[in-house]
Design a protein around this motif. Sequence first.
Motif, PDB file in Angstrom:
ATOM      1  N   GLN A   1      23.514  45.626  14.909  1.00 45.49           N
ATOM      2  CA  GLN A   1      24.351  44.948  15.634  1.00 45.49           C
ATOM      3  C   GLN A   1      24.660  44.240  17.144  1.00 45.49           C
ATOM      4  OE1 GLN A   1      28.528  46.264  15.077  1.00 45.49           O
ATOM      5  NE2 GLN A   1      28.192  47.838  15.913  1.00 45.49           N
ATOM      6  N   ASP A   2      24.650  44.796  17.880  1.00 50.85           N
ATOM      7  CA  ASP A   2      24.596  45.001  19.395  1.00 50.85           C
ATOM      8  C   ASP A   2      22.724  44.260  19.735  1.00 50.85           C
ATOM      9  OD1 ASP A   2      26.914  46.169  19.115  1.00 50.85           O
ATOM     10  OD2 ASP A   2      26.472  48.411  20.519  1.00 50.85           O
ATOM     11  N   MET A   3      21.967  44.054  18.994  1.00 45.86           N
ATOM     12  CA  MET A   3      20.689  43.528  20.060  1.00 45.86           C
ATOM     13  C   MET A   3      20.446  42.274  19.562  1.00 45.86           C
ATOM     14  SD  MET A   3      17.994  47.020  17.399  1.00 45.86           S
ATOM     15  CE  MET A   3      18.159  48.348  18.471  1.00 45.86           C
ATOM     16  N   HIS A   4      20.212  41.257  20.881  1.00 47.69           N
ATOM     17  CA  HIS A   4      20.562  39.877  20.125  1.00 47.69           C
ATOM     18  C   HIS A   4      19.096  39.321  21.815  1.00 47.69           C
ATOM     19  CE1 HIS A   4      24.378  40.316  18.311  1.00 47.69           C
ATOM     20  NE2 HIS A   4      25.553  41.202  19.468  1.00 47.69           N
ATOM     21  N   ILE A   5      18.761  39.763  21.219  1.00 54.67           N
ATOM     22  CA  ILE A   5      17.180  39.590  22.136  1.00 54.67           C
ATOM     23  C   ILE A   5      16.710  37.876  20.963  1.00 54.67           C
ATOM     24  CG2 ILE A   5      14.953  40.242  23.182  1.00 54.67           C
ATOM     25  CD1 ILE A   5      16.698  42.169  23.728  1.00 54.67           C
ATOM     26  N   ARG A   6      16.669  37.047  22.508  1.00 53.28           N
ATOM     27  CA  ARG A   6      15.800  35.526  22.238  1.00 53.28           C
ATOM     28  C   ARG A   6      14.446  36.282  21.713  1.00 53.28           C
ATOM     29  NH1 ARG A   6      17.398  31.806  26.573  1.00 53.28           N
ATOM     30  NH2 ARG A   6      17.081  33.760  27.827  1.00 53.28           N
ATOM     31  N   VAL A   7      13.646  35.195  20.685  1.00 52.45           N
ATOM     32  CA  VAL A   7      12.270  35.494  20.016  1.00 52.45           C
ATOM     33  C   VAL A   7      12.007  33.575  19.937  1.00 52.45           C
ATOM     34  CG1 VAL A   7      10.654  36.686  18.793  1.00 52.45           C
ATOM     35  CG2 VAL A   7      13.174  37.105  19.379  1.00 52.45           C
ATOM     36  N   SER A   8      10.372  33.437  20.552  1.00 54.91           N
ATOM     37  CA  SER A   8      10.870  31.935  20.746  1.00 54.91           C
ATOM     38  C   SER A   8      10.363  31.416  19.609  1.00 54.91           C
ATOM     39  CB  SER A   8       9.481  31.979  21.568  1.00 54.91           C
ATOM     40  OG  SER A   8       7.738  32.552  21.350  1.00 54.91           O
ATOM     41  N   ILE A   9       9.613  32.447  18.247  1.00 55.86           N
ATOM     42  CA  ILE A   9       9.494  32.292  17.331  1.00 55.86           C
ATOM     43  C   ILE A   9      10.278  31.111  16.571  1.00 55.86           C
ATOM     44  CG2 ILE A   9       8.302  32.587  14.707  1.00 55.86           C
ATOM     45  CD1 ILE A   9       6.253  34.171  15.746  1.00 55.86           C
ATOM     46  N   PHE A  10      11.256  32.710  16.561  1.00 61.82           N
ATOM     47  CA  PHE A  10      13.122  31.756  15.686  1.00 61.82           C
ATOM     48  C   PHE A  10      13.591  30.599  17.129  1.00 61.82           C
ATOM     49  CE2 PHE A  10      12.727  36.653  15.367  1.00 61.82           C
ATOM     50  CZ  PHE A  10      12.502  36.759  13.930  1.00 61.82           C
ATOM     51  N   LEU A  11      14.139  30.710  17.746  1.00 63.53           N
ATOM     52  CA  LEU A  11      14.234  29.644  19.067  1.00 63.53           C
ATOM     53  C   LEU A  11      13.230  28.286  18.125  1.00 63.53           C
ATOM     54  CD1 LEU A  11      14.302  31.302  22.139  1.00 63.53           C
ATOM     55  CD2 LEU A  11      15.938  30.283  20.898  1.00 63.53           C
TER      56      LEU A  11
END
Length: 381
Positions: free
Chosen positions: A167-177
């Motif tokens: 729940q506290d992990m909010h790392i941006r990943v280029s593929i998902f973006l």
Amino acid sequence: MSSTTLPLLFINLGGEMLYILDQRLRAQNIPMDKAKKVMNDIITTMFNKKFLEELFKPQELYSKKALRTVFDRLAHASIMRLNQASMDKLYDLMTMAFKYQVLLCPRPRDLLLVSFNHMDAIREFVKDTPSILDQVENTYKQLIEMYTPMSSGEFQLIRQTLLIFFQDMHIRVSIFLKDKVQNSNGRFVLPISGPIPHGMQIPGEIRMYSCTGDESSMLLFNNAGNYAPAVSEGSFDLFGDRVTKLGTNMYSVCRPVETHMSGTSKHLAQHTKVNLVPNPLAKEELNLLAELMGGLDVHKNVDSGFRVNLFATDEEEEEALISRPDELSYGFINIHATKDQTTNAELAKIMGEFSESQQSSDQSPSISSKGDDLLAMMDGL
């Protein structure tokens, strides 16, 4: 919290790690024999029989830092070496990919399908090595025996345990973006429309029941989605490939993958030093877990080893290492564990501190038992 979540978490994160390493080994043109050895060594360690026997015992999840240390050791169970920044990025990709898969599961039971997809891919990696393939097949059987008899309620509890972990992990990943399934703050965009899984009702009703089990009232709400009921179990297979593709290798098509700290995560990192109470046993905890996956002597082939970079260039890797908050990086700490009974007693005491939440004194027997299990696992490896 479910006590049967750990095997699914470990196997699915391990599957994602193998996807990423396989892609990077090919992207960096590592010789076929060395790349194969890396994958075989990691899978051999991951599916060590004694380790899995302990892993499948009912127990609480490890803390985030403890689990990260296990995967640090696992990733270095071969001649391959990762820079600290690359290891951070590898773990970010693993956790965010599996978190997204958990969120997308239409039914809690679909977590098992995601796990089977990962196992199928791992089996493909070692199909030409019978001894390792046998280890994977045995793990497949353990998954089937343990999870297929479970009820939907038990799978729902497993799903909630996983979501609490992530729940506290909010790392941006280029593929998902790029695919617009993740917002700029690192949170995922989830669909609110589509077919309903077989046996499920269209959202829109809240039913209240009395203590005798009789329905006492019902509230209606606007579900804001466009849902269609599934007519049969087979019709659910037409769910746009969403279930069948969860857990499959999204790196099979080579695309650049970057990770970035979201604003929320940066904010949390800035306040970690203020809010975190120093734990005098922290080093000892990491020391013991550093040995947990240390069954293979990972240093004996140092001269013939090679480094894998998860960034496009060495400069990007160095920049990421410098900019990474210290609180989110985990270095390697080594200790020498012996068979001495006094030492083992001390290590068992240390293992009792793994739980992130403080447990009451009447739970101390279960904590001690968990420490004994992990010590046995370490000795077995």
